[in-house]
Design a protein around this motif. Structure first.
Motif, PDB file in Angstrom:
ATOM      1  N   ARG A 400       0.814  -1.214   0.000  1.00  0.00           N
ATOM      2  CA  ARG A 400       0.000   0.000   0.000  1.00  0.00           C
ATOM      3  C   ARG A 400       0.849   1.267   0.000  1.00  0.00           C
ATOM      4  O   ARG A 400       0.491   2.266  -0.620  1.00  0.00           O
ATOM      5  CB  ARG A 400      -0.932   0.007   1.218  1.00  0.00           C
ATOM      6  N   ARG A 402       3.721   1.825  -1.402  1.00  0.00           N
ATOM      7  CA  ARG A 402       4.253   2.167  -2.729  1.00  0.00           C
ATOM      8  C   ARG A 402       3.285   3.099  -3.463  1.00  0.00           C
ATOM      9  O   ARG A 402       3.699   4.086  -4.081  1.00  0.00           O
ATOM     10  CB  ARG A 402       4.489   0.885  -3.534  1.00  0.00           C
ATOM     11  N   ARG A 403       1.997   2.796  -3.410  1.00  0.00           N
ATOM     12  CA  ARG A 403       1.010   3.621  -4.097  1.00  0.00           C
ATOM     13  C   ARG A 403       0.922   5.017  -3.478  1.00  0.00           C
ATOM     14  O   ARG A 403       0.765   6.009  -4.194  1.00  0.00           O
ATOM     15  CB  ARG A 403      -0.372   2.945  -4.058  1.00  0.00           C
ATOM     16  N   ILE A 404       1.053   5.088  -2.155  1.00  0.00           N
ATOM     17  CA  ILE A 404       1.005   6.388  -1.466  1.00  0.00           C
ATOM     18  C   ILE A 404       2.196   7.246  -1.883  1.00  0.00           C
ATOM     19  O   ILE A 404       2.054   8.433  -2.205  1.00  0.00           O
ATOM     20  CB  ILE A 404       1.002   6.190   0.066  1.00  0.00           C
ATOM     21  N   GLN A 406       4.106   6.922  -4.597  1.00  0.00           N
ATOM     22  CA  GLN A 406       4.000   7.268  -6.023  1.00  0.00           C
ATOM     23  C   GLN A 406       3.022   8.421  -6.248  1.00  0.00           C
ATOM     24  O   GLN A 406       3.238   9.268  -7.111  1.00  0.00           O
ATOM     25  CB  GLN A 406       3.553   6.044  -6.817  1.00  0.00           C
ATOM     26  N   ARG A 407       1.977   8.462  -5.447  1.00  0.00           N
ATOM     27  CA  ARG A 407       0.969   9.505  -5.600  1.00  0.00           C
ATOM     28  C   ARG A 407       1.440  10.846  -5.049  1.00  0.00           C
ATOM     29  O   ARG A 407       1.205  11.893  -5.637  1.00  0.00           O
ATOM     30  CB  ARG A 407      -0.329   9.081  -4.902  1.00  0.00           C
ATOM     31  N   GLU A 408       2.135  10.815  -3.894  1.00  0.00           N
ATOM     32  CA  GLU A 408       2.448  12.053  -3.187  1.00  0.00           C
ATOM     33  C   GLU A 408       3.865  12.561  -3.402  1.00  0.00           C
ATOM     34  O   GLU A 408       4.086  13.774  -3.402  1.00  0.00           O
ATOM     35  CB  GLU A 408       2.189  11.874  -1.684  1.00  0.00           C
ATOM     36  N   PRO A 410       6.793  10.833  -5.720  1.00  0.00           N
ATOM     37  CA  PRO A 410       7.490   9.769  -6.467  1.00  0.00           C
ATOM     38  C   PRO A 410       9.007   9.931  -6.491  1.00  0.00           C
ATOM     39  O   PRO A 410       9.729   8.946  -6.652  1.00  0.00           O
ATOM     40  CB  PRO A 410       6.898   9.883  -7.879  1.00  0.00           C
TER      41      PRO A 410
END
Length: 492
Positions: A400, A402-404, A406-408, A410
């Motif tokens: 989870r 990684r997605r956070i 990448q979104r905020e 990267p």
């Protein structure tokens, strides 16, 4: 996700030297972090516990170490990805807090703290036995007390003091294993001056019943015996929060984990099972490393290894107290432990967190001497599978987080898990498989089944407390919000 607010949110607690007591301080130098990272993978379990693994799996124990080593490399890669993006004293607990929820950070943080305070008792007793053998005038409990007091004082002085002690402890372990591997290889190739090691040969890997004398299943049995000797690899990510350059420290320790495990574990065990036949009685009677040194005719091999084991024990104690206290500090910062745990003195030392951790360590030592076959056995068994729980939580957190990231932010992905998310899922599946296989081990009071079931029981209790606490906190917040809004309207 900007750098400073994220660090504070995650629980790094950094303060500057000009603000006494404002948080942890960057007192660890790069050389400290380097040795903490290297020494973290060399536990006393490697020296003491490897003989039972060799007796169980024969030369195939190399595959057991390779399997667990690969697992650790993958888990550390995930942890490195999260910690490089957000260095924090809470490490995986703080990451779980954000990625999975408050209950996850609370639960795994307290379980990890529990694991290390029990380890303090185990290692203090192991060190005391060696010291009593050298100086029997002081009773074993007296040596355990002395060792605990000295290392507690070290941690209370400053984080730099801890780092300096660990630098030398780890240095001794690294030099000892390096020398052992070099001397052993010279003997195996027949070029060690003055030594006639008739049994030393790579032929020992396939002789005496073959490479897998007890069949392929022994590899998994060996995994159960060696998996816990790898606990401590993650300490560098906790310590990085108090270093001069946390991101660089985490990246460096993560990238070097492969060669560290390859050299210190696989390299040294390869030398042991090549110097002597795996079924040599000396391995089980004297211990694998002592037996290997004895086979070369090295004088006082037993005492040399006792000194190295004692160094490893003291290193583990030193790091265990540091790790437990920093996890308690992080829990205090996040409101999951008493706020006093998050207070530091002018030197950036969380004194309350250290004192509470060592008090519980002393209590565990007392139980070890007073009730070794009941209370202490329960403590050891109920904390035994925590390492695997930690690794599993790291897997799910990284999925989870990684997605956070990448979104905020990267740009903070300076360390990346390979083949995400497939390799992460595969690693999690392997950990679950190991836990499941442990349930088939029913021999002895500390069997795999007993360890897993008692550890699951303790984990379930902690998770229930975490969920209840989160619900109560949420209910209080829900009640407080309308009241605050009402006051605002009235004031307007």
């Amino acid at each position: 996700m900007t750098s400073q607010p994220t660090l504070q949110k995650a629980g790094s607690g950094h303060g500057s030297p000009e603000e006494p007591g404002s948080g942890l301080q960057a007192g660890l130098k790069n050389r400290h972090l380097t040795m903490i990272a290297i020494g973290g993978v060399i536990g006393a379990g490697l020296f003491v516990g490897s003989s039972s693994g060799i007796a169980t799996a024969g030369p195939g124990i190399l595959l057991s170490y390779a399997l667990v080593g690969t697992l650790v490399v993958l888990v550390m890669r995930m942890l490195g990805e999260m910690s490089a993006a957000n260095p924090t004293s809470g490490s995986f607990s703080a990451h779980a807090d954000r990625a999975l929820g408050r209950w996850a950070g609370f639960s795994i943080g307290w379980l990890y703290w529990f694991f290390w305070v029990v380890v303090l008792a185990v290692e203090a007793t192991a060190g005391a036995k060696i010291l009593e053998g050298w100086i029997p005038a002081v009773p074993q409990w007296g040596w355990a007390l002395i060792v605990m007091v000295v290392l507690t004082a070290t941690n209370l002085v400053s984080v730099g003091s801890y780092g300096e002690f660990e630098f030398w402890f780890a240095g001794i372990k690294v030099v000892a294993i390096g020398a052992f591997i070099i001397v052993g290889l010279l003997a195996i190739f027949g070029v060690l001056p003055g030594v006639h090691a008739d049994q030393a040969s790579f032929g020992n890997l396939t002789g005496h019943g073959g490479f897998l004398p007890h069949g392929p299943g022994a590899i998994l049995t060996g995994v159960l015996l060696v998996v816990f000797s790898f606990m401590g690899s993650e300490i560098a990510t906790l310590a990085a929060g108090e270093s001069e350059d946390p991101q660089r420290a985490v990246t460096k320790s993560t990238n070097s984990i492969i060669w560290r495990i390859g050299v210190f574990y696989l390299g040294s065990i390869l030398v042991v099972v090549s110097l002597l036949p795996w079924d040599s009685k000396a391995i089980t009677d004297k211990g694998s490393y002592v037996a290997a040194l004895d086979s070369l005719g090295i004088a006082h091999a037993g005492q040399i290894m006792n000194f190295i084991v004692l160094t490893s024990v003291l290193s583990c104690l030193n790091s265990g107290l540091y790790t437990a206290s920093r996890m308690a500090f992080s829990l205090g910062e996040r409101g999951d432990a008493p706020k006093a745990f998050a207070r530091t003195n002018s030197r950036g030392v969380p004194m309350a967190a250290i004192v509470v951790s060592v008090v519980f360590g002393f209590v565990a030592v007392f139980f070890n001497y007073k009730f070794p076959d009941s209370v202490f056995l329960f403590l050891v068994n109920s904390s035994g599978a925590v390492a695997l729980f930690v690794w599993l939580v790291i897997c799910f957190s990284q999925l989870r987080m990684r997605r956070i990231i990448q979104r905020e932010a990267p740009e903070k992905l300076v360390v990346k898990m390979w083949l995400y998310p497939y390799l992460t899922w595969a690693t999690a599946a392997l950990i679950v498989f190991v836990l499941g296989y442990m349930l088939t081990d029913t021999e002895g009071e500390s069997s795999g089944r007993t360890t897993v079931l008692l550890s699951l029981l303790v984990a379930a209790v902690v998770i229930v407390i975490a969920v209840v606490k989160q619900k109560m906190t949420g209910d209080r917040a829900a009640v407080a919000a309308p009241a605050a809004e009402s006051e605002k309207v009235s004031a307007g």
